[in-house]
Design an enzyme around this catalytic site. Sequence first.
Site, mmCIF file in Angstrom:
data_model
loop_
_atom_site.group_PDB
_atom_site.id
_atom_site.type_symbol
_atom_site.label_atom_id
_atom_site.label_comp_id
_atom_site.label_asym_id
_atom_site.label_seq_id
_atom_site.Cartn_x
_atom_site.Cartn_y
_atom_site.Cartn_z
ATOM 1 N N THR A 206 0.852 -1.188 0.000
ATOM 2 C CA THR A 206 0.000 0.000 0.000
ATOM 3 C C THR A 206 0.885 1.234 0.000
ATOM 4 O O THR A 206 2.086 1.138 -0.281
ATOM 5 C CB THR A 206 -1.007 -0.069 1.183
ATOM 6 O OG1 THR A 206 -1.949 0.994 1.055
ATOM 7 C CG2 THR A 206 -0.323 0.000 2.541
ATOM 8 N N ASN A 207 0.331 2.404 0.264
ATOM 9 C CA ASN A 207 1.143 3.623 0.304
ATOM 10 C C ASN A 207 0.632 4.538 1.410
ATOM 11 O O ASN A 207 -0.322 4.210 2.108
ATOM 12 C CB ASN A 207 1.147 4.314 -1.071
ATOM 13 C CG ASN A 207 -0.251 4.739 -1.493
ATOM 14 O OD1 ASN A 207 -0.874 5.574 -0.848
ATOM 15 N ND2 ASN A 207 -0.762 4.135 -2.562
ATOM 16 N N ARG A 208 1.263 5.688 1.560
ATOM 17 C CA ARG A 208 1.014 6.549 2.724
ATOM 18 C C ARG A 208 -0.146 7.523 2.559
ATOM 19 O O ARG A 208 -0.315 8.424 3.378
ATOM 20 C CB ARG A 208 2.277 7.348 3.058
ATOM 21 C CG ARG A 208 3.412 6.492 3.554
ATOM 22 C CD ARG A 208 4.535 7.403 4.010
ATOM 23 N NE ARG A 208 5.722 6.668 4.392
ATOM 24 C CZ ARG A 208 5.892 6.106 5.586
ATOM 25 N NH1 ARG A 208 4.947 6.166 6.496
ATOM 26 N NH2 ARG A 208 7.010 5.471 5.854
ATOM 27 N N SER A 209 -0.944 7.385 1.511
ATOM 28 C CA SER A 209 -2.084 8.290 1.358
ATOM 29 C C SER A 209 -3.058 8.107 2.522
ATOM 30 O O SER A 209 -3.435 6.983 2.866
ATOM 31 C CB SER A 209 -2.810 7.996 0.039
ATOM 32 O OG SER A 209 -4.040 8.680 0.015
ATOM 33 N N ALA B 94 -4.464 7.732 -4.432
ATOM 34 C CA ALA B 94 -3.087 7.336 -4.752
ATOM 35 C C ALA B 94 -3.144 5.852 -5.142
ATOM 36 O O ALA B 94 -2.985 4.965 -4.296
ATOM 37 C CB ALA B 94 -2.182 7.563 -3.555
#
Length: 221
Positions: free
Chosen positions: A29-32, A96
């Site tokens: 996943t990502n930091r959004s 994102a």
Amino acid sequence: FRPKVLSGRRVLVTAGPTFEPIDPVRGLTNRSSGKMGFALARAAQQAGADVRLIAGPVALATPWGVDRVDVETAQQMHDAVMQSVADYDVFISVAAVADWRVAQVSDHKIKKTAAQAVPSFSFIENPDILATVARLPNAPYCVGFAAESDDLETNGEQKRIKKNVPLLIGNLGPATFGRDENEVVLFDASGATRLPRATKDELAGKLIAEIARRLPDASLI
Ligand code: C5P
């Protein structure tokens, strides 16, 4: 008091990260945080729009009066957007979205064993949701976002043209993820406009006004 600049308009928003599974317990996943997309959905609803928010996994409350659809992966977000988009006049793509997913998702937890080497993964590209929507024959008014780490002035306009959207909003600085404040530059056919640093809620109100006045037939409503 907020003017109802979007009354009679239907607005579709994507927000948050996507989660791409590796096995039943792991994923990428990502930091959004989803804060900017949720703030825009709230501001659009307050401006009189009928709003659907398609959200990746985030820890945020649904803005009042907004129709929320939760998804996990980029493919699910793509499918939810494509099922909805014909009913909407405006598409604000804030999510994102993960660019890649793991090619072979394991159906059991990958074990860490002494004998076995560390696993390696191959990836496949996810669909570009914004570019797909922007190419539709009856595309809604499309707004893209970009988080660029360098030379936003050049890359923002290039991204706007590449994605084929009339308006692209560039985040200044990579440190916006998870924060309550943001600083943005708007790119459209007439050039670049910088908005002063503000909270995501304040910016969302301003961005909704900027979007509303660019819509086709804006003066008729
Ligand atoms: O190319 P990049 O990921 O920087 O573009 C960002 C913009 O494109 C955002 O508006 C994002 O929501 C959208 N996007 C998308 N689907 C993808 C990748 C990005 O809709 N697979």
